[in-house]
Motif scaffolding. Sequence first.
Motif, PDB file in Angstrom:
ATOM      1  N   PRO A  47     -68.383  27.435 -41.865  1.00 18.58           N
ATOM      2  CA  PRO A  47     -67.308  26.679 -42.510  1.00 18.58           C
ATOM      3  C   PRO A  47     -66.066  26.682 -41.622  1.00 18.58           C
TER       4      PRO A  47
ATOM      5  N   PRO B 256     -61.872  24.467 -41.287  1.00 18.10           N
ATOM      6  CA  PRO B 256     -60.923  23.616 -42.013  1.00 18.10           C
ATOM      7  C   PRO B 256     -61.539  22.252 -42.328  1.00 18.10           C
ATOM      8  N   GLY B 257     -61.670  21.957 -43.613  1.00 19.17           N
ATOM      9  CA  GLY B 257     -62.246  20.682 -44.031  1.00 19.17           C
ATOM     10  C   GLY B 257     -63.754  20.622 -43.942  1.00 19.17           C
ATOM     11  N   ARG B 258     -64.387  21.733 -43.582  1.00 23.23           N
ATOM     12  CA  ARG B 258     -65.842  21.767 -43.444  1.00 23.23           C
ATOM     13  C   ARG B 258     -66.396  22.797 -44.416  1.00 23.23           C
ATOM     14  N   THR B 259     -67.521  22.498 -44.997  1.00 23.99           N
ATOM     15  CA  THR B 259     -68.143  23.443 -45.921  1.00 23.99           C
ATOM     16  C   THR B 259     -69.213  24.243 -45.189  1.00 23.99           C
TER      17      THR B 259
ATOM     18  N   CYS C  42     -74.544  19.341 -38.225  1.00 20.59           N
ATOM     19  CA  CYS C  42     -73.440  18.734 -38.978  1.00 20.59           C
ATOM     20  C   CYS C  42     -73.902  17.614 -39.894  1.00 20.59           C
TER      21      CYS C  42
ATOM     22  N   SER D  87     -69.106  14.386 -41.816  1.00 19.12           N
ATOM     23  CA  SER D  87     -67.815  14.265 -42.491  1.00 19.12           C
ATOM     24  C   SER D  87     -66.717  14.099 -41.437  1.00 19.12           C
ATOM     25  N   PRO D  88     -65.514  13.664 -41.843  1.00 12.47           N
ATOM     26  CA  PRO D  88     -64.416  13.547 -40.871  1.00 12.47           C
ATOM     27  C   PRO D  88     -64.129  14.871 -40.138  1.00 12.47           C
ATOM     28  N   ALA D  89     -64.166  15.998 -40.852  1.00 16.50           N
ATOM     29  CA  ALA D  89     -63.927  17.289 -40.205  1.00 16.50           C
ATOM     30  C   ALA D  89     -65.044  17.620 -39.217  1.00 16.50           C
ATOM     31  N   ASP D  90     -66.286  17.300 -39.584  1.00 17.83           N
ATOM     32  CA  ASP D  90     -67.399  17.529 -38.672  1.00 17.83           C
ATOM     33  C   ASP D  90     -67.305  16.622 -37.450  1.00 17.83           C
TER      34      ASP D  90
ATOM     35  N   ARG E 281     -64.553  15.599 -36.090  1.00 18.79           N
ATOM     36  CA  ARG E 281     -63.528  16.211 -35.223  1.00 18.79           C
ATOM     37  C   ARG E 281     -64.128  17.378 -34.443  1.00 18.79           C
TER      38      ARG E 281
END
Length: 171
Positions: free
Chosen positions: A46, A48-51, A138, A154-157, A159
């Motif tokens: 996990p 920031p913004g990622r699970t 991811c 996801s957007p965080a992934d 990045r």
Amino acid sequence: MSHSVAGEPPSAGRRAAPLTTAVYSAAEWDLLTSLPGRVLVAAAAPGPGRTARGVMAGLAGLDAVAAGRAFDSDLVRAVVAAIYARHDGTPQSAERLTDLVDLLAACRAASRVLRRRADPADAAAYRQWVQSVAARVCRAVPGTGGRWSDQPASPADRRFLDRLGAALGLG
């Protein structure tokens, strides 16, 4: 298939070790062979913004590592063989494995080693393969029947993947 000087196949039908591994120091080879696993762990962790990802994502990453056996690159196949042959049982700290700053620095170091020592095609194949391990993790989400499903990151992934790609010299 490689042959001995006498023209016979190598013993037990095994290929001789690729000459590509001989050009790397022990530290460089350790970097190249440990990086895919470190990337897999970091992609599954996990942030920031990622699970946190589950077992299926880890299996997807392992599948991506194993897929390197079929790459048209002696270097990638040699790295995969070394990963599967490793039986030293040396544990690595999870903190070290998932520290993004350390991981990106290792990716940049591996890119420098490849730039100095590897055939350009092998270097490109290795960098793309390592990136594909992270991308597979991811994008893996639980699917039906105990399998994973390939979904957009996801957007965080994205990045994370972009930073990884930049560190590997892919972007």
